[in-house]
Scaffold this active site. Structure first.
Site, PDB file in Angstrom:
ATOM      1  N   ARG A 186       0.843  -1.194   0.000  1.00 37.87           N
ATOM      2  CA  ARG A 186       0.000   0.000   0.000  1.00 37.87           C
ATOM      3  C   ARG A 186       0.873   1.238   0.000  1.00 37.87           C
ATOM      4  O   ARG A 186       1.293   1.708   1.055  1.00 37.87           O
ATOM      5  CB  ARG A 186      -0.878   0.019   1.244  1.00 37.87           C
ATOM      6  CG  ARG A 186      -1.885  -1.094   1.259  1.00 37.87           C
ATOM      7  CD  ARG A 186      -2.744  -0.994   2.504  1.00 37.87           C
ATOM      8  NE  ARG A 186      -3.658  -2.142   2.554  1.00 37.87           N
ATOM      9  CZ  ARG A 186      -4.459  -2.401   3.572  1.00 37.87           C
ATOM     10  NH1 ARG A 186      -4.458  -1.613   4.643  1.00 37.87           N
ATOM     11  NH2 ARG A 186      -5.262  -3.438   3.537  1.00 37.87           N
ATOM     12  N   ARG A 233      10.721   5.601   4.555  1.00 33.96           N
ATOM     13  CA  ARG A 233      10.949   7.042   4.681  1.00 33.96           C
ATOM     14  C   ARG A 233      11.575   7.386   6.037  1.00 33.96           C
ATOM     15  O   ARG A 233      12.400   8.302   6.129  1.00 33.96           O
ATOM     16  CB  ARG A 233       9.630   7.794   4.485  1.00 33.96           C
ATOM     17  CG  ARG A 233       9.123   7.708   3.041  1.00 33.96           C
ATOM     18  CD  ARG A 233       7.725   8.228   2.891  1.00 33.96           C
ATOM     19  NE  ARG A 233       7.594   9.558   3.448  1.00 33.96           N
ATOM     20  CZ  ARG A 233       6.435  10.146   3.732  1.00 33.96           C
ATOM     21  NH1 ARG A 233       5.297   9.498   3.514  1.00 33.96           N
ATOM     22  NH2 ARG A 233       6.416  11.350   4.217  1.00 33.96           N
ATOM     23  N   ASP A 248       1.858   5.125  -0.126  1.00 30.44           N
ATOM     24  CA  ASP A 248       1.210   6.346   0.372  1.00 30.44           C
ATOM     25  C   ASP A 248       1.090   7.424  -0.716  1.00 30.44           C
ATOM     26  O   ASP A 248       1.677   7.294  -1.785  1.00 30.44           O
ATOM     27  CB  ASP A 248       2.040   6.931   1.518  1.00 30.44           C
ATOM     28  CG  ASP A 248       1.948   6.088   2.778  1.00 30.44           C
ATOM     29  OD1 ASP A 248       0.920   5.415   2.974  1.00 30.44           O
ATOM     30  OD2 ASP A 248       2.918   6.100   3.570  1.00 30.44           O
TER      31      ASP A 248
END
Lengths: 249, 249
Positions: free
Chosen positions: B52, B200, B54
């Site tokens: 998934r 990240r 972002d």
């Protein structure tokens, strides 16, 4: 304060612009850069570009110059201009040059690259930068042979956009080649000067001939015809990029 | 008609999307692909994605699957879906797979790449794909040493987005490295699974430590803290790309 002459090297994604050259009521590369320079130098500033790219055409090495009384260092100026420009136009180099440097008239050659994505499915990342041509599969050897035939001094009227009349249609073509890089086919042409629409007309003609019998002979006939209607249709603007401008200075 | 299971490999520029996962009243990758499949198969179709991503995150090798009674060949289906999708989402592969293949649960590993443009001026072409970090100049050897320390089986809670709680925070990290390619610095991590925001947060932490004394020791302490506040700030979404999903099947 002495007048300084600044040379800029510029990269842009031309997708959202009406080309290089400034126009009233249209977003242009030249317009955005001039506006930024005018703000920074607090003086109405005009720039001269080496090549006038059309709507949708990109550049990785456009060159421009301008005269200014501003005393900033080229590096500080570059940073300040980039901070004001939209993110799809970037000054990648700035340098002080001699007073007689002229981005357009001093250029000894320009290089354009035309890129084709030659596979059955498109690319999300190159969607605005490579002409998506799922078929036919380009015969790169044949296309390269046609490219080689272009090298030399030629009247290129057959590849000049109708109405784009330049006084002198003779171009000195220094280099011309075609090669494959995974699913991409590139054409690159270096010449002293280009007529309007010339690279796109040549790319379209090479694509038309790439799998023909005697493509080189046919290409020579088209070149000798000095008639735009003899050549192929123009390849789309979004596959074209001005990659380099050379100066002898 | 038998039920078929189709595997799609997908490339997308995530810039203009609210991520992969379908949401009401928001443009998502999953939403666009399901809509296209529903039109083509004339049956409400749901797809399962391997990862998934972002908002703003890209993919060059996302994988999804769906079950359908449609009898088109995978190649014909790929072409039809691409014709309906926006140009920044592309199906780059389609294949019929065994009925028990599940894009998410069958995956043995996912690979994410984080890319930084580490020079003083930005890039017009990579503006949405590489995190522009003009300074400091990244110490790639040090960053790579930190990356290597990540390989192995670890509780990665320190790199999990607050509120992104997954039952099992342990990830098996198979490969992790950093390298330079001209002005670009890439981090690539392959693992069995990733926590939310993990790559990240790791990229931000490596950037924070890259020129510190004993960066590897500090990184190990952060990892052992199992506390998101011990790690660095998250690097921006636009530098991240899901590059590959592997299956043992």
């Amino acid at each position: 304060m002495s007048d300084r002459n600044i040379k800029l090297t510029i990269e842009y994604d031309g997708t959202h612009y009406h080309g290089w050259q400034i126009q009233r009521n249209a977003a242009t590369i030249q317009g955005f850069i001039q506006n930024a320079l005018t703000k920074i130098t607090q003086t109405e500033t005009q720039i001269v570009g080496a090549g006038r790219t059309d709507t949708g055409v990109h550049a990785s090495g456009q060159v421009a110059n301008f005269h200014t009384h501003a005393q900033m260092s080229p590096a500080a100026l570059q940073k300040a201009v980039n901070a004001l420009l939209p993110s799809d136009i970037v000054i990648i180099g700035a340098a002080e040059v001699s007073p007689d440097f002229h981005a357009r008239f001093s250029a000894s050659s320009r290089t354009y690259r035309y890129t084709i994505l030659n596979r059955v499915y498109p690319s999300a990342f190159l969607r605005n930068r490579a002409y998506f041509l799922p078929r036919p599969t380009i015969n790169v050897d044949s296309a390269n042979a046609v490219c080689r035939a272009l090298i030399g001094n030629h009247d290129c009227s057959s590849f000049q956009r109708t109405g784009g009349g330049r006084a002198n249609p003779v171009c000195d073509i220094y280099e011309s080649r075609c090669w494959k890089e995974e699913d991409l086919v590139h054409f690159e042409i270096e010449a002293d000067a280009f007529l309007r629409g010339m690279v796109r007309a040549i790319a379209g003609t090479i694509l038309k001939l790439h799998d023909a019998a005697s493509p080189v002979d046919q290409f020579r006939k088209i070149l000798e015809a000095r008639d735009r209607s003899a050549a192929g249709a123009s390849a789309p603007a979004y596959g074209l990029c001005l990659t380099r401008v050379k100066y002898d200075l």
